[in-house]
Write a protein that holds these residues in place. Structure first.
Motif, PDB file in Angstrom:
ATOM      1  N   ASP B  15       2.805   4.468   4.763  1.00  0.00           N
ATOM      2  CA  ASP B  15       1.796   4.228   3.715  1.00  0.00           C
ATOM      3  C   ASP B  15       1.954   2.809   3.153  1.00  0.00           C
ATOM      4  O   ASP B  15       2.774   2.571   2.255  1.00  0.00           O
ATOM      5  CB  ASP B  15       1.961   5.261   2.596  1.00  0.00           C
ATOM      6  N   GLY B  17       0.199   1.455   1.109  1.00  0.00           N
ATOM      7  CA  GLY B  17      -0.127   1.500  -0.318  1.00  0.00           C
ATOM      8  C   GLY B  17       1.124   1.428  -1.191  1.00  0.00           C
ATOM      9  O   GLY B  17       1.063   0.957  -2.329  1.00  0.00           O
ATOM     10  N   ALA B  20       1.525  -2.182  -1.728  1.00  0.00           N
ATOM     11  CA  ALA B  20       0.445  -2.701  -2.576  1.00  0.00           C
ATOM     12  C   ALA B  20       0.693  -2.354  -4.047  1.00  0.00           C
ATOM     13  O   ALA B  20       0.507  -3.184  -4.936  1.00  0.00           O
ATOM     14  CB  ALA B  20      -0.901  -2.143  -2.117  1.00  0.00           C
ATOM     15  N   ARG B  21       1.159  -1.126  -4.288  1.00  0.00           N
ATOM     16  CA  ARG B  21       1.310  -0.664  -5.670  1.00  0.00           C
ATOM     17  C   ARG B  21       2.569  -1.205  -6.336  1.00  0.00           C
ATOM     18  O   ARG B  21       2.770  -1.026  -7.536  1.00  0.00           O
ATOM     19  CB  ARG B  21       1.261   0.868  -5.717  1.00  0.00           C
ATOM     20  N   ASN B  27      -1.946  -4.553  -8.646  1.00  0.00           N
ATOM     21  CA  ASN B  27      -2.331  -3.465  -9.553  1.00  0.00           C
ATOM     22  C   ASN B  27      -3.346  -3.944 -10.585  1.00  0.00           C
ATOM     23  O   ASN B  27      -4.262  -3.214 -10.965  1.00  0.00           O
ATOM     24  CB  ASN B  27      -1.101  -2.905 -10.283  1.00  0.00           C
ATOM     25  N   GLY B  30      -6.516  -4.041  -8.939  1.00  0.00           N
ATOM     26  CA  GLY B  30      -6.820  -2.729  -8.359  1.00  0.00           C
ATOM     27  C   GLY B  30      -6.690  -2.629  -6.852  1.00  0.00           C
ATOM     28  O   GLY B  30      -7.307  -1.771  -6.217  1.00  0.00           O
ATOM     29  N   ASP B  32      -5.430  -1.529  -3.353  1.00  0.00           N
ATOM     30  CA  ASP B  32      -4.649  -0.484  -2.694  1.00  0.00           C
ATOM     31  C   ASP B  32      -4.695  -0.752  -1.191  1.00  0.00           C
ATOM     32  O   ASP B  32      -5.424  -1.648  -0.742  1.00  0.00           O
ATOM     33  CB  ASP B  32      -5.218   0.902  -3.036  1.00  0.00           C
ATOM     34  N   HIS B  34      -4.211   1.238   2.933  1.00  0.00           N
ATOM     35  CA  HIS B  34      -3.976   2.441   3.733  1.00  0.00           C
ATOM     36  C   HIS B  34      -4.018   2.061   5.211  1.00  0.00           C
ATOM     37  O   HIS B  34      -4.440   0.954   5.568  1.00  0.00           O
ATOM     38  CB  HIS B  34      -5.028   3.518   3.410  1.00  0.00           C
ATOM     39  N   CYS B  42      -6.945  -3.035   3.250  1.00  0.00           N
ATOM     40  CA  CYS B  42      -6.810  -3.124   1.800  1.00  0.00           C
ATOM     41  C   CYS B  42      -8.164  -2.850   1.157  1.00  0.00           C
ATOM     42  O   CYS B  42      -9.215  -3.145   1.740  1.00  0.00           O
ATOM     43  CB  CYS B  42      -6.329  -4.511   1.386  1.00  0.00           C
ATOM     44  N   THR B  43      -8.123  -2.287  -0.051  1.00  0.00           N
ATOM     45  CA  THR B  43      -9.361  -2.007  -0.783  1.00  0.00           C
ATOM     46  C   THR B  43      -9.220  -2.496  -2.220  1.00  0.00           C
ATOM     47  O   THR B  43      -8.116  -2.609  -2.756  1.00  0.00           O
ATOM     48  CB  THR B  43      -9.676  -0.501  -0.815  1.00  0.00           C
TER      49      THR B  43
END
Lengths: 166, 144
Positions: B15, B17, B20-21, B27, B30, B32, B34, B42-43
């Motif tokens: 993961d 993510g 990313a987190r 953060n 925003g 994230d 996957h 990335c989103t």
């Protein structure tokens, strides 16, 4: 700016720091970051951004994320183009090249200085750099190009600030 | 926990993510991430807070640039050997369309991986992956 005639200007931000700050504050993300206009002149803009922990890119060192410096540079370069214009019209970033010369120092504010060194009817060409205290020792150097009058309309500062208030 | 451990945990959990987190700036806007097959995607959500042009409205070009750089770094952290970390040397961003206030995707591609430098391209798109809103390429120093 060779093409700029202040006497003929109907650009409210070209020479006025407070108007330029009002203008910058209509940009939601600029307001969120607390970008402050230190100085403005036709074709020139100087901004400062305070260090904030939420902008860290490396949690081990506390160094700012490079991307937030890109945002500072894009904003200050765009404002250098805006201040060079005879009247306020929309602009759009075409491209931006960012060189990271050294890591930003944690906890220090970051200044960004931009010049629109050439303005044609359609394009503004910019140079910008970011530094902590010594402009001769920059953290980032950049060049950019901006499309002028990107949506064929004019901008009124009062309308923009009213939209923000409503 | 240091960054190398975070990357190791992310790989064990399959993961990205997790990485990313762990990054405060990601953060903040925003970001994230996957896996889509083998690809790290990335989103970023279309929040009012990332608007740069309130008239259109459109996402701030700086945020799009940051997002593309982040996508390139995420890919490298995912693919490099444990203990190696990428550092951005430079990034060059082409803005192709204004970014609407909606969910935006980004994916990187390593065009050359040298011993010390990686060349990475990254694309950002919204509803249609064939209509990128911005593309970037950058050079990244690989730190052991």
């Amino acid at each position: 700016m060779s093409s700029f005639d202040p006497a003929a200007s109907s650009n409210p931000i070209a020479n006025d720091r407070e108007s330029a700050q009002r203008f910058a504050d209509t940009i939601p993300h600029g307001r969120e970051l607390g970008l402050a206009v230190e100085a403005i002149a036709p074709g020139r803009a100087l901004f400062v951004m305070d260090y904030q922990e939420r902008l860290i890119g490396n949690p081990e060192t506390g160094v700012l994320h490079g991307g937030v410096i890109t945002t500072l540079i894009d904003t200050v370069s765009g404002c250098a183009v805006f201040s060079a214009l005879p009247s306020l019209v929309p602009i759009a970033t075409l491209d931006l090249r960012i060189d990271y010369l050294k890591p930003a120092t944690p906890r220090l504010p970051l200044h960004a200085d931009a010049r629109c060194y050439k303005l044609t009817r359609n394009i503004g060409f910019t140079r910008a750099f970011a530094y902590h205290s010594d402009p001769a020792d920059p953290v980032v150097n950049s060049v950019g190009t901006f499309m002028v009058n990107s949506s064929d309309s004019s901008l009124r500062l009062d309308d923009l600030t009213e939209e923000r208030a409503s | 926990m240091n960054f190398t451990e975070i990357i190791r945990n992310a790989k064990e959990a399959a993961d990205p993510g997790v990485i990313a987190r762990a990054i405060p700036y990601g953060n903040f806007i925003g970001i994230d991430a996957h896996l889509d097959g083998d690809a790290v995607v990335c989103t970023i959500p279309g929040d009012e807070m990332i608007v740069g042009n309130p008239v259109l409205p459109a996402i701030h070009g700086g945020v799009i640039g940051a997002f593309l750089e982040h996508a390139a770094l995420m890919l490298l952290m995912w693919e490099l050997a444990p203990g190696q970390l990428p550092k951005t040397i430079n990034v060059s961003i082409d803005y192709l369309r204004s970014g609407k206030l909606e969910k935006t995707f980004a994916q990187g591609k390593v065009t050359r991986q040298g011993r010390r430098v990686a060349n990475v391209q990254a694309d950002a798109w919204q509803a249609d992956p064939d209509m990128p809103i911005a593309v970037a390429h950058g050079h990244f120093l690989i730190m052991d």
